[in-house]
Design a protein around this motif. Structure first.
Motif, PDB file in Angstrom:
ATOM      1  N   TYR A   1     -48.016  -6.755 -19.757  1.00  0.00           N
ATOM      2  CA  TYR A   1     -48.025  -5.386 -19.257  1.00  0.00           C
ATOM      3  C   TYR A   1     -48.050  -5.266 -17.738  1.00  0.00           C
ATOM      4  O   TYR A   1     -48.264  -4.176 -17.210  1.00  0.00           O
ATOM      5  N   ASN A   2     -47.820  -6.362 -17.028  1.00  0.00           N
ATOM      6  CA  ASN A   2     -47.831  -6.285 -15.567  1.00  0.00           C
ATOM      7  C   ASN A   2     -46.636  -6.959 -14.888  1.00  0.00           C
ATOM      8  O   ASN A   2     -46.221  -6.512 -13.818  1.00  0.00           O
ATOM      9  N   THR A   3     -46.105  -8.016 -15.475  1.00  0.00           N
ATOM     10  CA  THR A   3     -45.030  -8.748 -14.797  1.00  0.00           C
ATOM     11  C   THR A   3     -43.741  -7.943 -14.686  1.00  0.00           C
ATOM     12  O   THR A   3     -42.908  -8.226 -13.820  1.00  0.00           O
ATOM     13  N   PHE A   4     -43.568  -6.937 -15.548  1.00  0.00           N
ATOM     14  CA  PHE A   4     -42.326  -6.159 -15.488  1.00  0.00           C
ATOM     15  C   PHE A   4     -42.197  -5.395 -14.171  1.00  0.00           C
ATOM     16  O   PHE A   4     -41.084  -5.028 -13.772  1.00  0.00           O
ATOM     17  N   TYR A   5     -43.317  -5.149 -13.485  1.00  0.00           N
ATOM     18  CA  TYR A   5     -43.248  -4.452 -12.202  1.00  0.00           C
ATOM     19  C   TYR A   5     -42.344  -5.199 -11.215  1.00  0.00           C
ATOM     20  O   TYR A   5     -41.685  -4.585 -10.373  1.00  0.00           O
ATOM     21  N   VAL A   6     -42.318  -6.523 -11.313  1.00  0.00           N
ATOM     22  CA  VAL A   6     -41.484  -7.340 -10.433  1.00  0.00           C
ATOM     23  C   VAL A   6     -40.196  -7.766 -11.130  1.00  0.00           C
ATOM     24  O   VAL A   6     -39.104  -7.688 -10.555  1.00  0.00           O
ATOM     25  N   LEU A   7     -40.312  -8.207 -12.377  1.00  0.00           N
ATOM     26  CA  LEU A   7     -39.161  -8.780 -13.077  1.00  0.00           C
ATOM     27  C   LEU A   7     -38.104  -7.739 -13.428  1.00  0.00           C
ATOM     28  O   LEU A   7     -36.903  -8.036 -13.405  1.00  0.00           O
ATOM     29  N   TYR A   8     -38.524  -6.518 -13.745  1.00  0.00           N
ATOM     30  CA  TYR A   8     -37.541  -5.496 -14.117  1.00  0.00           C
ATOM     31  C   TYR A   8     -36.638  -5.123 -12.940  1.00  0.00           C
ATOM     32  O   TYR A   8     -35.411  -5.096 -13.095  1.00  0.00           O
ATOM     33  N   PRO A   9     -37.183  -4.839 -11.745  1.00  0.00           N
ATOM     34  CA  PRO A   9     -36.292  -4.569 -10.603  1.00  0.00           C
ATOM     35  C   PRO A   9     -35.379  -5.748 -10.279  1.00  0.00           C
ATOM     36  O   PRO A   9     -34.214  -5.556  -9.915  1.00  0.00           O
ATOM     37  N   LEU A  10     -35.895  -6.981 -10.414  1.00  0.00           N
ATOM     38  CA  LEU A  10     -35.057  -8.159 -10.173  1.00  0.00           C
ATOM     39  C   LEU A  10     -33.904  -8.207 -11.167  1.00  0.00           C
ATOM     40  O   LEU A  10     -32.750  -8.465 -10.795  1.00  0.00           O
ATOM     41  N   GLY A  11     -34.206  -7.939 -12.428  1.00  0.00           N
ATOM     42  CA  GLY A  11     -33.170  -7.964 -13.451  1.00  0.00           C
ATOM     43  C   GLY A  11     -32.129  -6.879 -13.246  1.00  0.00           C
ATOM     44  O   GLY A  11     -30.918  -7.140 -13.329  1.00  0.00           O
ATOM     45  N   ILE A  12     -32.575  -5.656 -12.969  1.00  0.00           N
ATOM     46  CA  ILE A  12     -31.647  -4.540 -12.765  1.00  0.00           C
ATOM     47  C   ILE A  12     -30.745  -4.799 -11.558  1.00  0.00           C
ATOM     48  O   ILE A  12     -29.530  -4.566 -11.596  1.00  0.00           O
ATOM     49  N   THR A  13     -31.331  -5.290 -10.469  1.00  0.00           N
ATOM     50  CA  THR A  13     -30.538  -5.585  -9.268  1.00  0.00           C
ATOM     51  C   THR A  13     -29.489  -6.650  -9.555  1.00  0.00           C
ATOM     52  O   THR A  13     -28.321  -6.519  -9.158  1.00  0.00           O
ATOM     53  N   SER A  14     -29.894  -7.699 -10.254  1.00  0.00           N
ATOM     54  CA  SER A  14     -28.962  -8.782 -10.585  1.00  0.00           C
ATOM     55  C   SER A  14     -27.848  -8.287 -11.499  1.00  0.00           C
ATOM     56  O   SER A  14     -26.679  -8.670 -11.341  1.00  0.00           O
ATOM     57  N   GLU A  15     -28.190  -7.426 -12.450  1.00  0.00           N
ATOM     58  CA  GLU A  15     -27.182  -6.877 -13.354  1.00  0.00           C
ATOM     59  C   GLU A  15     -26.169  -6.028 -12.588  1.00  0.00           C
ATOM     60  O   GLU A  15     -24.956  -6.123 -12.819  1.00  0.00           O
TER      61      GLU A  15
END
Length: 269
Positions: free
Chosen positions: A203-217
């Motif tokens: 419930y906390n790592t998505f704060y960093v991983l989600y923006p990284l994933g969206i940017t990469s996509e």
């Protein structure tokens, strides 16, 4: 001055219905979901560790990492289509709309971008060298990956393209996220119990991983616009529309995950 009293036993007063608790899944459902999540965890862990090993231990060039990792990544992400079915038939309580949005965006990336516009892909097979946005000097037609390259000096001469970095960002953002998520579900559904530290990661790592994933996509989609225009102009416009949807779509998914986090924290309290 009059006083109004409320009689809870008045015949015209209907008692408030008690909230229905969620029906626990049947044993076959628990077994199936445990096996599905365990398989998904294993596949994502294998893909992520393989990519990390190639990058850090073997110092493999990024285009070659794509070539080595992509086949398993393609199969692993395609398996997630079952999650839409799980939501539709009620095997899980995940909302159908948000589940479909998340899975569809990943399927678009692996099949509609990486598969089509990789080196040797269907959409770039007939184009001239350097047709892809950011194509390298070594005659690469695709936006990501490399064909027919083995170790040695020849491999090192391949120029890294922007989409190669985008792919790496997707692999690590997706891989770490899914290892945490599927591992969480394995522990939860099987009844083993989720350790506090794993729940914290969930419930906390998505704060960093989600923006990284969206940017990469988004990087991958943008890099595909050039070759898409040569392959099928209407597909390029489709990708442009997709980019326009990404902003509100990513906001919906991001806020959904924040809401899930709040619910989980309330249950703990």
């Amino acid at each position: 001055m009059s006083t109004t009293t409320t009689n809870n036993h008045h015949p015209n007063t209907k008692p408030k219905p008690k909230p229905k608790s969620a029906k626990p899944p049947s044993k076959p459902t628990r077994v199936y979901l445990t096996l599905y999540n365990l398989l998904s965890f294993t596949l994502w862990a294998t893909s992520t560790v393989h990519a990390l090993s190639l990058l850090l231990l073997q110092q493999t060039p990024l285009p070659q990492i794509f070539t080595a990792v992509f086949p398993l990544l393609l199969a692993t992400q395609s398996l997630a289509l079952l999650e839409i079915l799980h939501s539709v038939v009620g095997l899980v309580r995940a909302p159908v709309f948000t589940t479909a949005m998340q899975v569809a965006s990943r399927i678009l990336l692996v099949w509609g971008i990486m598969y089509l516009f990789r080196e040797g892909g269907v959409a770039v097979a007939g184009t001239g060298a350097g047709a892809g946005a950011g194509a390298g000097e070594a005659g690469r037609k695709g936006i990501v990956g490399v064909e027919g390259m083995e170790g040695g000096e020849e491999q090192m001469q391949v120029q890294v393209q922007v989409a190669d970095y985008g792919f790496l960002g997707c692999v690590f953002a997706w891989g770490i996220t899914e290892c945490i998520r599927y591992g969480f579900f394995v522990l939860q559904v099987s009844g083993l119990g989720v350790p506090a530290w794993w729940a914290w990661l969930r419930y906390n790592t998505f704060y960093v991983l989600y923006p990284l994933g969206i940017t990469s996509e988004c990087v991958m989609v943008v890099m595909a616009l050039g070759p898409a225009a040569e392959w099928m102009p209407v597909y390029r416009w489709f990708l442009v529309v997709v980019l326009g949807i990404y902003v509100p779509g990513s906001y919906i998914l991001y806020t959904h995950m924040i809401a899930q986090r709040r619910k989980a924290l309330k249950k703990k309290d």
